[in-house]
Design an enzyme around this catalytic site. Sequence first.
Site, short mmCIF file in Angstrom:
data_model
loop_
_atom_site.label_atom_id
_atom_site.label_comp_id
_atom_site.label_asym_id
_atom_site.label_seq_id
_atom_site.Cartn_x
_atom_site.Cartn_y
_atom_site.Cartn_z
N VAL A 27 -4.64 9.59 -0.30
CA VAL A 27 -4.36 8.96 -1.60
C VAL A 27 -4.56 7.45 -1.53
O VAL A 27 -4.76 6.81 -2.56
CB VAL A 27 -2.92 9.28 -2.09
CG1 VAL A 27 -2.75 10.77 -2.33
CG2 VAL A 27 -1.87 8.76 -1.12
N ASP A 28 -4.52 6.88 -0.32
CA ASP A 28 -4.68 5.43 -0.18
C ASP A 28 -6.09 4.95 -0.45
O ASP A 28 -6.32 3.75 -0.61
CB ASP A 28 -4.27 4.98 1.22
CG ASP A 28 -2.78 5.07 1.46
OD1 ASP A 28 -2.04 5.26 0.47
OD2 ASP A 28 -2.34 4.95 2.62
N ARG A 73 -0.65 1.42 3.37
CA ARG A 73 -0.29 0.74 4.62
C ARG A 73 -1.27 -0.38 4.95
O ARG A 73 -0.88 -1.52 5.14
CB ARG A 73 -0.27 1.75 5.78
CG ARG A 73 0.95 2.64 5.83
CD ARG A 73 0.87 3.57 7.02
NE ARG A 73 0.74 2.85 8.27
CZ ARG A 73 1.77 2.40 9.00
NH1 ARG A 73 3.00 2.62 8.58
NH2 ARG A 73 1.57 1.75 10.14
N GLU A 127 3.01 -1.08 0.35
CA GLU A 127 3.94 -0.97 1.48
C GLU A 127 3.52 -1.79 2.69
O GLU A 127 4.36 -2.20 3.50
CB GLU A 127 4.13 0.49 1.88
CG GLU A 127 2.87 1.17 2.38
CD GLU A 127 3.10 2.61 2.78
OE1 GLU A 127 4.14 2.92 3.40
OE2 GLU A 127 2.24 3.45 2.46
#
Length: 248
Positions: A27-28, A73, A127
């Site tokens: 999904v990133d 991330r 994040e």
Amino acid sequence: MRGAVKIFDEIRRRKLNVAVVGIPKTVDNDVGIIDRSFGFQTALEMAQQAISAAHVEAVNAVNGIGLVKLMGRSTGHIALYATLSSRDVDCCLIPEIDFFLEGKGGLFEFLDKRLKANGHAVLVVAEGAGQDIIPRTDSQKQEKDESGNPVFLDVGVWLKSELNKWWAREHPGELFTVKYIDPTYMIRAVAANATDNLYCTLLAHSAIHGIMAGYTGFVAGLINGNYAYIPLDDIASAKNPVNTKDHK
């Protein structure tokens, strides 16, 4: 994908008649070379719901800030695209762009101006953003996850705390509210939307067609709108950071 490369190499060493094919799932959207990974479009839709909720909370509070932490991330694609799609976000923080809190040009100065002008603000943070400025103990600096990556601290919780301390210091006695929303699994653990469903179907067809044609050690993916076969090791080593110089 790195694991698939090792499996492919071992199968080739043993000369087994086994095909290995990958499909770009994250999904990133941080898989390199290809146009996009599947799951990304669905994640964006869910992220916008979290941003809308944060906006409602912020608008209906005196000096209200809606703070949303989104997945990402190493890349800020979800935060970036959700921000641009939403139109309610005042500030977006992503791993590819450094930021600081105090002083001229800092986050606090920016938010102070927005609150004075509008009475509220919405802040979206990926994040992986700000990990280099969050204080860590010596033991935290050494921590690694099962994949060998540094363990990330919670930038959302840290930012909420820093915002409250900043306001209490600079505006003692004045009303202030930070509404923090972390929709991590609401974004990831949902049914795919129509766009991702179609993409998955075509990726599956491409993968099987490639295997039946005799190929192995490849990834089926979209490149410039065309379904293509890319060597596994190329995909495994490629990255897809946000291009901070493009139009977005």
